[in-house]
Design a protein around this motif. Structure first.
Motif, short mmCIF file in Angstrom:
data_model
loop_
_atom_site.label_atom_id
_atom_site.label_comp_id
_atom_site.label_asym_id
_atom_site.label_seq_id
_atom_site.Cartn_x
_atom_site.Cartn_y
_atom_site.Cartn_z
N ALA A 192 102.93 112.71 -30.13
CA ALA A 192 102.94 113.93 -29.50
C ALA A 192 101.58 113.94 -28.43
O ALA A 192 100.91 113.51 -29.15
CB ALA A 192 101.95 114.80 -30.39
N THR A 205 107.10 114.51 -29.38
CA THR A 205 105.78 116.13 -29.02
C THR A 205 105.49 115.92 -27.54
O THR A 205 104.56 115.54 -27.25
CB THR A 205 105.65 116.80 -30.27
N SER A 230 103.05 118.74 -26.57
CA SER A 230 102.48 120.31 -26.26
C SER A 230 101.51 120.53 -25.61
O SER A 230 100.57 119.96 -25.28
CB SER A 230 101.71 119.95 -27.99
N HIS A 253 109.88 118.39 -29.36
CA HIS A 253 109.10 119.74 -29.43
C HIS A 253 109.37 119.23 -28.02
O HIS A 253 108.12 118.94 -27.85
CB HIS A 253 108.37 119.28 -31.03
#
Length: 521
Positions: free
Chosen positions: A342, A367, A369, A405
């Motif tokens: 992530a 991910t 983000s 994501h």
């Protein structure tokens, strides 16, 4: 009657958390609950069956134990929480006798020691006596003007502490309350936003707890020396204190057997040259937050068993972007079995993301983000989606990818997104059943922020994919109109227009400061 229904509902819910091998007993408990509900509603006339008459005592105690544990953690703090075990005693005489004879049910203490919030000391002492010699699980809130007598009663039992959570606002009591060695303490959590010389008393817990396995230090101050028993720690979260990289290296060296570690970094650039990387042989999870340079400590360690790296708390730093990414790639070269990554602030180029994707073929969860301004699009373009799309010959990157994501304003066409999703809904036809083919996975969850709403035809197509494959799809739909134009009427009309385009049976629309989010689940 309310207590009876609450406990039975909790028992019914908790059966799903039992260990394998208890399915028959779980079914019996569920049947008791359903029978009671039906009889109270008049569906059929039967007497309530006391679970103490149909279940083994140790099983009932375990269910009550789970309910008390959940209630002590998740329910809001109220005066009646102190009386949770006593509430069970109100159901019937048999339940009362059972609860009073079960010391484990009195070993969970959630307690506010502030003046005026403390029950009588006599009640506290009786509760501790009823728990006999069972290890204690305590959640203690120490706010302004704490009751020192109550603290003395509690910490007199410190040798029995097994799980201890301290939420501290007032540290004036630390030097006045004697504390025995925490010989049974397994997990420690401390929350405080205040710095004080008294923090040394809390820090000393590390050296007085020889069996401490998990420590969650949500404090702005350094925890101090933890090397005395550091080799015993398996989980260490230092997310409240912002530490320099050299200090993080000291902590890691003192805790060589960590399985989970999380740190927040701060400070100036530190040039640390090590002849070889520090080996963390058993570390599967690592998380960093902050905005300082990553070279120290990430460039000084290696974790060959690392499976999950979380960098979502890392803030964007203009001065260190290129060097941080080089340090990250160098670190990942020593983690060949990485399954989840992530990433947050320091990625700013699509080539960097493509390099992460192509060099870590075992990733199952990816991910990215990062929060973008209203008018700025993400660096992720159709190139990344085309790379993730399975080609006709069946060769493609990240064959084990199950969760994708991407946050940010993705300026990618519907067709490119849907083609990538469709290509990952089933294993390639030309891969025969083999040990390698069993590792090929289908996409199970995807989250995307799109720069503009998908067309109705695309939503319908996505709906079909999710219905047939079980894919969980979530995404954000941007409202291009100025904030002042938004209204409740707009949200209601938008919900009405999209209500027919539900993917997987549920559509949730959320209006935030910068976007109207449609969540398809």
């Amino acid at each position: 009657m309310l207590t009876l229904g609450l406990v039975l509902a909790a028992m019914w819910r908790c059966t799903g958390r039992l260990r394998p091998g208890t399915s028959e007993l779980a079914s019996t408990t569920s049947a008791v609950y359903l029978q009671t509900v039906c009889s109270r509603s008049g569906m059929y006339e039967k007497q309530f069956t006391d679970p103490l008459n149909v279940l083994p005592p140790e099983f009932v105690e375990y269910i009550f134990h789970l309910w008390l544990f959940d209630a002590g953690i998740y329910l809001p703090t109220r005066p009646w929480k102190w009386q949770l075990p006593a509430l069970l005693c109100l159901v019937s005489r048999s339940w009362r006798d059972f609860v009073y004879a079960s010391p484990r049910l009195w070993a969970h203490v959630t307690f506010n020691t502030s003046k005026g919030a403390v029950p009588t000391l006599h009640a506290l002492q009786k509760r501790l006596v009823r728990s006999q010699s069972v290890p204690l699980t305590l959640n203690i809130m120490i706010e302004e003007r704490p009751d020192r007598d109550a603290l003395r009663v509690l910490f007199a039992e410190s040798s029995r502490f097994h799980y201890l959570t301290l939420s501290v606002r007032d540290l004036s009591w630390c030097n006045d309350i004697p504390m025995q060695a925490l010989t049974q303490l397994s997990e420690l959590t401390i929350h405080t936003r205040y710095q004080s010389p008294m923090m040394d008393t809390l820090s000393a817990i590390f050296s007085s707890a020889p069996h401490l396995r998990r420590a969650n230090w949500h404090c702005i101050s350094d925890p101090g020396p933890i090397g005395v028993n550091g080799h015993q720690l398996h989980s260490l979260y230092l997310t409240g204190a912002c530490l320099p990289g050299t200090r993080v290296l000291e902590v890691l060296a003192a805790c060589p057997n960590l399985r989970n570690a999380s740190f927040s970094l701060a400070g100036q650039r530190e040039d640390v040259t090590m002849t070889e990387r520090m080996l963390l042989p058993d570390l599967p999870f690592l998380s960093f937050g902050g905005n300082t340079e990553l070279k120290c400590p990430l460039g000084s360690i290696q974790a060959p068993l690392l499976s999950h790296l979380d960098m979502t708390r890392w803030c964007f730093n203009l001065n260190n972007r290129e060097s941080d990414f080089e340090v990250l790639e160098s670190f990942l070269a020593f983690s060949p079995i990485l399954e989840e990554i992530a990433l947050g602030g320091f990625l700013d180029k699509e080539n960097q993301l493509i390099s992460i994707i192509t060099n870590n073929e075992n990733l199952a969860r990816l991910t990215v983000s990062r929060h973008w301004s209203w008018r700025q699009t993400s660096f992720i373009t159709h190139r990344t989606f085309q790379l993730l799309t399975r080609q006709e010959h069946g060769i493609y990157v990240l064959p084990r990818l199950e969760k994708l994501h991407f946050e940010g304003r993705l300026d990618v066409t519907d067709e490119v997104v849907l083609r990538m999703i469709e290509s990952r809904m089933s294993p390639p036809d030309d891969i025969e059943s083999s040990s390698h083919s069993r590792r090929v996975c289908t996409l199970k969850s995807i989250y995307l922020d799109l720069w503009k709403p998908m067309e109705k035809e695309s939503i319908s197509r996505l709906q079909t994919i999710c219905r047939e494959s079980g894919l969980k799809a979530e995404g954000s739909f941007l409202d291009p109109r100025p904030k002042q134009v938004r209204s409740t009427h707009f949200l209601l009309s938008l919900f009405s227009s999209l209500a027919q385009c539900v993917v997987g049976g549920c559509l949730c629309i959320v209006d935030t400061v910068d976007e109207c989010q449609a969540k398809v689940c």
